[in-house]
Design an enzyme around this catalytic site. Structure first.
Site, PDB file in Angstrom:
ATOM      1  CB  SER A 140      20.099  -2.487  -5.864  1.00 59.13           C
ATOM      2  OG  SER A 140      20.178  -2.159  -4.491  1.00 59.13           O
ATOM      3  CE1 TYR A 153      14.544  -1.136  -5.805  1.00 62.29           C
ATOM      4  CE2 TYR A 153      16.187  -1.922  -4.232  1.00 62.29           C
ATOM      5  CZ  TYR A 153      15.867  -1.234  -5.395  1.00 62.29           C
ATOM      6  OH  TYR A 153      16.872  -0.669  -6.142  1.00 62.29           O
TER       7      TYR A 153
END
Length: 337
Positions: A140, A153
């Site tokens: 990501s 996260y």
């Protein structure tokens, strides 16, 4: 692209994992689907078969190493030797760090980071003796640039990035035929914003620009076919964010502090009864199949031109060279007048 391989996809019941399973199936691969939610898993298996692939749904929690190992053994017993392993599964908490319980942070790390470690370890144990195989990590932009409200996260994805870099150097040292690569994703229209544990006042949303999960799936498929590249950046927003973080990280801190709270929430109040998949699958409560797409179809892009450029470097270089040549020719003409 290759076809007829045995592919394992974790987090295959929804979102990017669901779309990736369909993409591999469309080229004739056999796909083992790993996730906790059996409703989504069974629907994903039907998707794979409809796309032309062979499906094997295996309920498993990637945070549990023994479950992952048993799933891999079953996949090989039914489908054959695993050629490609794609780690996608994750969970998280939308909240300021001070409002996240230690157990929730631990659980997010166990799923989103250790789940990748478990999958990779199991895959390597099978692939290294055969000197063949590819492991694709779903990264990501947040693996390299932290943002507010996603500390759990971001921390896990940063860990995945460091793990990937360390593992890659070890595989290069071995001189093995096993490859690994990582694909850093932009904001994607997945069901996570409807099922991730949230303490935000309003409904969570991906930070625009938003891309459809099929964009991410095509990137994972390409990476599996071209694992020699150490990492891929998908989406212009990913490239812009990571480049800005290299050049002006402090300025980006202040920008995100000012904009990062509102940009991750819609103007709709959060439903206090929305499902949360941190501790149990979201589809386990109501038997609902969430599919690959979230609730932002009207704002999500179906393609990424930056991804096309990453997949066609020769064409991009030729176009850039042609543009420079035309510019040089124009300059010469002006000088010769």
């Amino acid at each position: 692209m290759d076809g007829g391989r045995v592919v394992v996809v974790t987090g295959a019941s929804g979102g990017i994992g669901r779309a990736a399973a369909r993409a591999f199936a469309a080229q004739g691969d056999k796909v083992a689907l790993l996730a906790r939610g059996e409703t989504g898993l069974n629907a994903a298996a039907e998707d794979v078969r409809a796309a032309g692939g062979e499906a094997l749904a295996i309920p498993a929690d990637v945070a549990d190493y023994e479950q992952v190992r048993a799933a891999a053994e079953r996949a090989e017993a039914v489908l054959g030797p695993i050629d490609v392993w794609v780690n996608v599964a994750f969970s998280s908490v939308f909240s300021q760090f001070v409002d996240i319980e230690p157990a929730e942070f631990k659980r997010t790390t166990e799923v989103t980071y250790l789940g990748f470690v478990h999958g990779t370890k199991v895959a390597l144990d099978l692939m290294l003796p055969r000197d063949h195989g590819t492991i694709v990590q779903t990264g990501s932009a947040l693996a390299k640039r932290g943002i507010p409200l996603q500390s759990a996260y971001c921390g896990a994805k940063h860990a995945v990035q460091g793990f990937h870099e360390s593992l890659r150097t070890e595989l290069l040292h071995r001189g093995t035929g096993v490859r690994t690569t990582i694909v850093h994703m932009p904001a994607v229209n997945t069901p996570q914003f409807d099922w991730v544990e949230s303490r935000l006042p309003n409904h969570a949303q991906p930070v625009p620009p938003i891309y459809q999960p099929e964009v991410a799936a095509r990137a994972l498929l390409y990476a599996a076919d071209h694992p020699e590249r150490r990492e891929y950046w998908i989406g212009g927003s990913t490239v812009a964010t990571l480049l800005a973080n290299r050049v002006v990280p402090g300025l980006l801190d202040r920008y995100l502090a000012r904009t990062g709270f509102d940009s991750q929430q819609t103007d709709r109040p959060r439903d206090p009864h929305q499902p949360a998949n941190l501790w149990r699958p979201a589809d386990g409560k109501d038997g609902h199949d969430y599919g690959a797409h979230g609730s932002f179809d009207d704002r999500a892009h179906p393609r990424s031109y930056q991804m096309w450029a990453a997949q066609h470097p020769v064409a991009v270089a030729a176009a850039a060279g042609g543009a420079l040549g035309l510019a040089a020719l124009g300059l010469l003409r002006r000088r010769c007048r």
